[in-house]
Design an enzyme around this catalytic site. Structure first.
Site, short mmCIF file in Angstrom:
data_model
loop_
_atom_site.label_atom_id
_atom_site.label_comp_id
_atom_site.label_asym_id
_atom_site.label_seq_id
_atom_site.Cartn_x
_atom_site.Cartn_y
_atom_site.Cartn_z
CB ILE A 97 -0.97 0.01 1.20
CG1 ILE A 97 -0.22 -0.04 2.54
CG2 ILE A 97 -1.93 -1.19 1.11
CD1 ILE A 97 -1.11 0.15 3.76
CE LYS A 98 6.03 0.47 -3.31
NZ LYS A 98 5.26 -0.65 -3.87
NE ARG A 99 -3.03 3.59 1.41
CZ ARG A 99 -3.26 2.97 0.26
NH1 ARG A 99 -2.31 2.85 -0.65
NH2 ARG A 99 -4.46 2.47 -0.01
CB THR A 124 4.92 -1.57 1.40
OG1 THR A 124 3.74 -1.23 0.66
CG2 THR A 124 5.33 -3.00 1.04
CG ASP B 101 4.05 1.54 -6.21
OD1 ASP B 101 4.98 0.96 -6.79
OD2 ASP B 101 3.49 1.08 -5.21
#
Lengths: 287, 287
Positions: A97-99, A124, B101
């Protein structure tokens, strides 16, 4: 036993492969599409076939949430259902999710992705806003059953724009991020020697890889960049410690393996590719 | 007329205030909760009351998606419904998603948040992975009807961890990010002089603010940090160009204004606070 210990054991038992379930609608063969009337079921059942065919030979699954968000609410229902199914199979799931956000917001993201319908074992995170944007996830990590992978050195070309900026002390931004990840993780090191605060480190930069593996000895790596993105098994081997301490993500090469063959045997060829990939990494470690 | 031109006009007509719909379940009064049987309706109707009471006096609304994700699928349905309602009111909406991303994934995020059920006029992005992680949003920007705000200098304390790293040329990381945002935006400058590639710049760092406003003359700012986070109207004024070129986000101070009074008049006190905030900023500009 912490969640990172469990991931370590999966790698020991099943191999380093992490299957990237980056499920685009275009990837789903007609034979599956025809059986269902909505996107949710199409996406979930494509994923299910891959999970059923590979879970006993992979360390974990990674779901890139963007592919699910792109299908709106139905896509997110498929995301939720897939995570639940992975849990039923006693496998592990990374929510990619790369938050990254301020404290109050990060608390909400933690609730969203470590509890309830979107719950994953790992998520993530993006460190650009600083380490106080990571703190709200630590209560979950402290309990032992959740882990994070923080972006350190990503596998794309543009990563150099920010991550390569050289500081006046001669360190690069990613080195400094690495130090902070390592420092934050010290409190959460499990039985197998790895912290529950992991890092995302692309395998497309060999010299850096050697340095990072040495510096971040207690940090478990989530390694993208293998296969479709250009990284080889030999490259990957550099990022592992005696074959463990990292999982290697591959997505299209596994979930689209069926396209190189007659018919639409999604699961069969996904399994074949997983086994090939595990073996290739093992061979590279023995060189 | 580009979407940033439209935002500029809203600021001219209605003021600088951006209402942060960071709707936590705890914020919703019993009188609303009792009327509905599910979270989706509770959240949406709380938002609706605030939108109805303020839309003619605010530049735009910002939805922090974390608060919606925290309620799972129902929360995301409320997010979608709120965005649609803002559009019906001929107002503008920022999806505060802070995504970032690699290219293929960013394409999916662009599809998710610029089309379909989660569509917003603007979204926020995180630059840690580099400018090739921003590229996939540009086709939407080129068409004129979508814009982005890229994290530059955030308002939290920990922002210093990465954004303050001083490079060997004496620039800080956020200066370099600012240059890249400004450069990327040059192609997308509208009639009012602002690019559709905006920046998130917290108003809690006065000296930096002056520098950034000067350097990034064609960049529209989304300014968090006012009110609950400690920034004053005087601080905010520094980040504006003759009163435009920026929207100032305030969330809890508006959506929880009703709590300082008897009863549960959510909309009434939200409107009062919006008007007070607009006036306070206008006054600060005249000093």
């Amino acid at each position: 036993m912490s969640i990172m210990d469990k991931l370590y054991e999966k790698v020991e038992d099943r191999g380093n492969t992490c299957v990237g379930l980056d499920t685009s609608l275009d990837y789903i063969p007609l034979s599956i599409k025809r059986k269902f009337t909505n996107y949710e079921d199409m996406i979930f059942n494509f994923n299910k076939e891959i999970i059923d065919s590979t879970f006993d030979r992979v360390a974990c699954f990674k779901l890139q949430i963007a592919y699910y968000e792109a299908q709106g609410i139905e896509g997110l229902r498929a995301y939720s259902k897939t995570l639940k199914y992975i849990k039923e199979k006693n496998s592990l799931a990374i929510g990619d999710i790369k938050r990254g956000d301020i404290k109050d917001t990060a608390k909400m993201y933690a609730k969203a992705h470590f509890e309830g319908e979107l719950e994953a074992d790992f998520i993530t995170l993006n460190p650009y806003m600083g380490m106080d944007s990571i703190d709200p996830y630590l209560p979950y990590i402290k309990k032992g059953d959740k882990g994070v992978f923080i972006l350190l050195r990503t596998s794309n070309k543009g990563a150099e724009d920010i991550q390569y900026i050289e500081s006046k002390d001669g360190k690069r931004v990613y080195d400094i991020v690495g130090e902070k990840i390592s420092y934050m993780g010290k409190e959460y090191i499990g039985e197998k020697g790895y912290s529950q605060v992991g890092a995302v480190v692309g395998c497309t930069h060999i010299e850096e890889g050697k340095g990072l593996r040495k510096e971040l000895n207690n940090t478990f790596f989530l390694i993208p960049g293998y296969g479709a993105q250009g990284g080889s098994a030999k490259d990957v081997a550099i990022y592992l410690n005696k074959g463990n301490g990292g999982v290697v993500n591959s997505s299209r090469k596994i979930i689209l393996a069926y396209k190189d063959h007659e018919g639409e045997a999604v699961g069969f060829y996904a399994r074949q590719e997983v086994i090939r990939m595990n073996d290739e990494i093992k061979d590279a470690l023995n060189i």
